[in-house]
Design an enzyme around this catalytic site. Structure first.
Site, mmCIF file in Angstrom:
data_model
loop_
_atom_site.group_PDB
_atom_site.id
_atom_site.type_symbol
_atom_site.label_atom_id
_atom_site.label_comp_id
_atom_site.label_asym_id
_atom_site.label_seq_id
_atom_site.Cartn_x
_atom_site.Cartn_y
_atom_site.Cartn_z
ATOM 1 N N TYR A 56 0.847 -1.200 0.000
ATOM 2 C CA TYR A 56 0.000 0.000 0.000
ATOM 3 C C TYR A 56 0.871 1.234 0.000
ATOM 4 C CZ TYR A 56 -5.026 -0.204 0.090
ATOM 5 O OH TYR A 56 -6.334 -0.287 -0.291
ATOM 6 N N GLU A 58 -0.576 4.870 -0.453
ATOM 7 C CA GLU A 58 -1.392 6.070 -0.706
ATOM 8 C C GLU A 58 -0.538 7.317 -0.558
ATOM 9 O OE1 GLU A 58 -4.941 6.024 1.655
ATOM 10 O OE2 GLU A 58 -5.857 4.461 0.436
ATOM 11 N N ASP A 202 -6.820 13.132 -25.048
ATOM 12 C CA ASP A 202 -6.810 11.743 -24.581
ATOM 13 C C ASP A 202 -6.121 10.926 -25.666
ATOM 14 O OD1 ASP A 202 -7.361 9.129 -23.986
ATOM 15 O OD2 ASP A 202 -9.504 9.434 -23.609
ATOM 16 N N THR A 228 -3.902 5.663 -21.831
ATOM 17 C CA THR A 228 -3.704 4.312 -21.303
ATOM 18 C C THR A 228 -2.245 3.930 -21.554
ATOM 19 O OG1 THR A 228 -4.280 3.354 -23.427
ATOM 20 C CG2 THR A 228 -6.067 3.562 -21.815
ATOM 21 N N LYS A 231 -2.174 0.050 -24.817
ATOM 22 C CA LYS A 231 -2.563 -0.043 -26.232
ATOM 23 C C LYS A 231 -1.294 0.032 -27.095
ATOM 24 C CE LYS A 231 -7.177 1.506 -25.043
ATOM 25 N NZ LYS A 231 -8.216 2.549 -25.133
ATOM 26 N N ARG A 237 -1.853 -3.063 -18.247
ATOM 27 C CA ARG A 237 -3.145 -2.378 -18.208
ATOM 28 C C ARG A 237 -3.025 -1.248 -17.192
ATOM 29 N NH1 ARG A 237 -5.976 -5.100 -21.413
ATOM 30 N NH2 ARG A 237 -7.542 -3.473 -21.403
HETATM 31 C C1 LIG Z 1 -9.222 2.876 -24.245
HETATM 32 C C2 LIG Z 1 -9.607 4.291 -24.063
HETATM 33 C C3 LIG Z 1 -9.984 4.780 -22.810
HETATM 34 C C4 LIG Z 1 -10.259 3.907 -21.614
HETATM 35 O O1 LIG Z 1 -9.271 3.126 -21.160
HETATM 36 P P1 LIG Z 1 -9.625 1.980 -20.066
HETATM 37 O O2 LIG Z 1 -8.283 1.637 -19.549
HETATM 38 O O3 LIG Z 1 -10.314 0.909 -20.826
HETATM 39 O O4 LIG Z 1 -10.502 2.607 -19.043
HETATM 40 C C5 LIG Z 1 -10.235 6.130 -22.688
HETATM 41 N N1 LIG Z 1 -10.141 6.946 -23.753
HETATM 42 C C6 LIG Z 1 -9.818 6.513 -24.971
HETATM 43 C C7 LIG Z 1 -9.747 7.482 -26.103
HETATM 44 C C8 LIG Z 1 -9.547 5.157 -25.173
HETATM 45 O O5 LIG Z 1 -9.243 4.726 -26.396
#
Ligand SMILES: *Cc1c(COP(=O)(O)O)cnc(C)c1O
Length: 420
Positions: A56, A58, A202, A228, A231, A237
């Site tokens: 932990y 925090e 994003d 993220t 990807k 993850r």
């Molecule tokens: C994949 C994605 C997310 C969310 O990611 P998670 O880890 O699945 O919550 C948010 N915004 C965009 C543009 C994404 O492609």
């Protein structure tokens, strides 16, 4: 990787071990073209499964609410330093546990409930967290959607400027989950500045391309960047967020204690590994091959008469208009799955089918490129996709392609599953 038969998991819980083994076989024997998926390296998987699972922490490095955090501080500080070096950012927060939570923190930091936010229309590629009515974003904030032009299927920047002037949003969000073209970050920044809004990019989908120099970076233009790590970036993850120095404290407070409890240190350790891998020269080569493969796959599909949204791609993904073939995205997804090719149905701009059925299929090259495939393999893949989509009910075609795909896939080692 340890032999399954000898692993602690197999001895302790054969039931779960068998399921994991089946998933390993699935990942080896199919062709993964879901644009948001990838294969993490063995080093990333090892860090994810490390003893940091037990800790932990925090708070932030040097300011924790628990004792015993000297190594937690070291690993989180390293991840932060690497993220900043990789993207040239003034500030990074590596604690968000998912892309959705990174966006939640960004909104919490820079908008009040009820404030107006401009985001890409969801059926045109925007993400759930960009204002869907069933998501916290759409419930807490007043989202105004912008859209793509009907003809070009590219974001209409003149319309974005008009909408921004009318709606006077607090935040403008861009980035998408199913958009095959690049966003004009400079133009978005100019619009945001003109109406006194903050710009949130994003980059969840294309972060790895930015890291590898195969896509323009939003960092010099945006007030906040969320992403993220699993990807195109090939990490565990998880997610992270970056800001200018000016907004650093607001972002950190919004992540913890604003939206999260204890950070997932095992995942942060793996993020440090992934950022480290992305800092190496080989990753530039990887990112360039991802986009070259996507362009080759798109070209090969169009040569076979398929229509792609916006006429192609300049990223890692493309959208096939299945409606033009007289079938739904759902039907296309299922027919391909029956042949060992894993993709996902997706709405396309001005789709007439429901979001569950859809008229589109989203495809991408990050995972296959991680397996070492190149442009020649994209030609074979296009052939299989076109054969199946032109005869989605033909069992003979599906079975024939499935056998060819399985034999082909086995020749390409999966990183992380074969120590690659
Ligand atoms: C994949 C994605 C997310 C969310 O990611 P998670 O880890 O699945 O919550 C948010 N915004 C965009 C543009 C994404 O492609």
């Amino acid at each position: 990787m340890p032999d399954e038969a000898a692993s602690a998991l197999a001895r302790n819980d054969p039931e779960v071990a068998a399921i994991v083994a089946a998933e390993r076989a699935r990942q080896t024997e199919t062709l993964e073209i879901i644009a948001s998926e990838n294969y993490a390296s063995a080093a990333v998987l090892e860090a994810t499964g490390s003893v940091f699972t037990n800790k932990y922490a925090e708070g932030y490095p040097g300011r924790r609410y628990y004792a015993g955090n000297e190594h937690a501080d070291a690993v989180e500080s390293l991840a932060i330093a690497r993220a900043k070096a990789l993207f040239g950012a003034e500030h990074a927060n590596v604690q968000p546990t998912s892309g959705a939570e990174a966006n939640m923190a960004a909104y919490l930091a820079f908008a009040e409930p009820g404030d107006t936010i401009l985001g890409l229309e969801l059926t045109q590629g925007g993400h759930l967290t960009h204002g869907s009515p069933v998501n916290f974003s759409g419930r807490l904030y007043d989202f105004v959607p912008y859209s793509v032009d009907r003809e070009t299927e590219v974001v209409d920047m003149a319309r974005v400027a008009e909408l921004a002037a009318e709606a006077r949003p607090r935040v403008i969000v861009t980035g998408a989950t199913a958009y095959p073209r690049r966003f004009d970050f400079a133009a978005f920044a100019e619009i945001a500045r003109a109406v006194g809004a903050l710009l949130l990019v994003d980059m969840s989908h294309f972060a790895g391309l930015v890291a590898g120099g195969a896509h323009p970076s939003p960092v010099p233009h945006a007030d906040v960047v969320t992403s993220t790590t699993h990807k195109t970036l090939r990490g565990p993850r998880g997610a992270f967020a970056m800001t200018t120095a000016e907004h650093a404290a607001a972002l950190d407070k919004a992540v913890f204690p604003g939206t999260q409890g204890g950070p997932h240190l095992h995942s942060i350790a793996a993020k440090a590994v992934a950022f480290g891998e992305a800092l190496r020269p080989e990753f530039r080569d990887y990112a360039a091959r991802v986009t070259a493969n996507a362009a080759a796959l798109a070209e090969a599909l169009m040569e076979r008469g398929l229509r792609l949204v916006s006429g192609g791609t300049d990223t890692h993904l493309a959208l096939i208009d299945c409606g033009a073939l007289g079938i739904s995205g759902l039907k296309a997804q299922n027919a391909l799955q029956g042949s060992g090719i894993i993709a996902n149905k997706n709405t396309i701009p001005y789709d007439e089918r429901s979001p569950f059925v859809t008229s589109g299929l989203r495809i991408g090259t990050p995972a296959l490129t991680s397996r070492g495939m190149g442009e020649a393999e994209m030609g074979r893949l296009a052939d299989w996709i076109a054969r199946v989509l032109r005869d989605p009910d033909g069992e003979g075609v599906r079975e024939g392609v499935r056998r060819e795909v399985a034999a082909f896939a086995r020749q390409w080692p999966v990183p992380g599953l074969s120590d690659a």
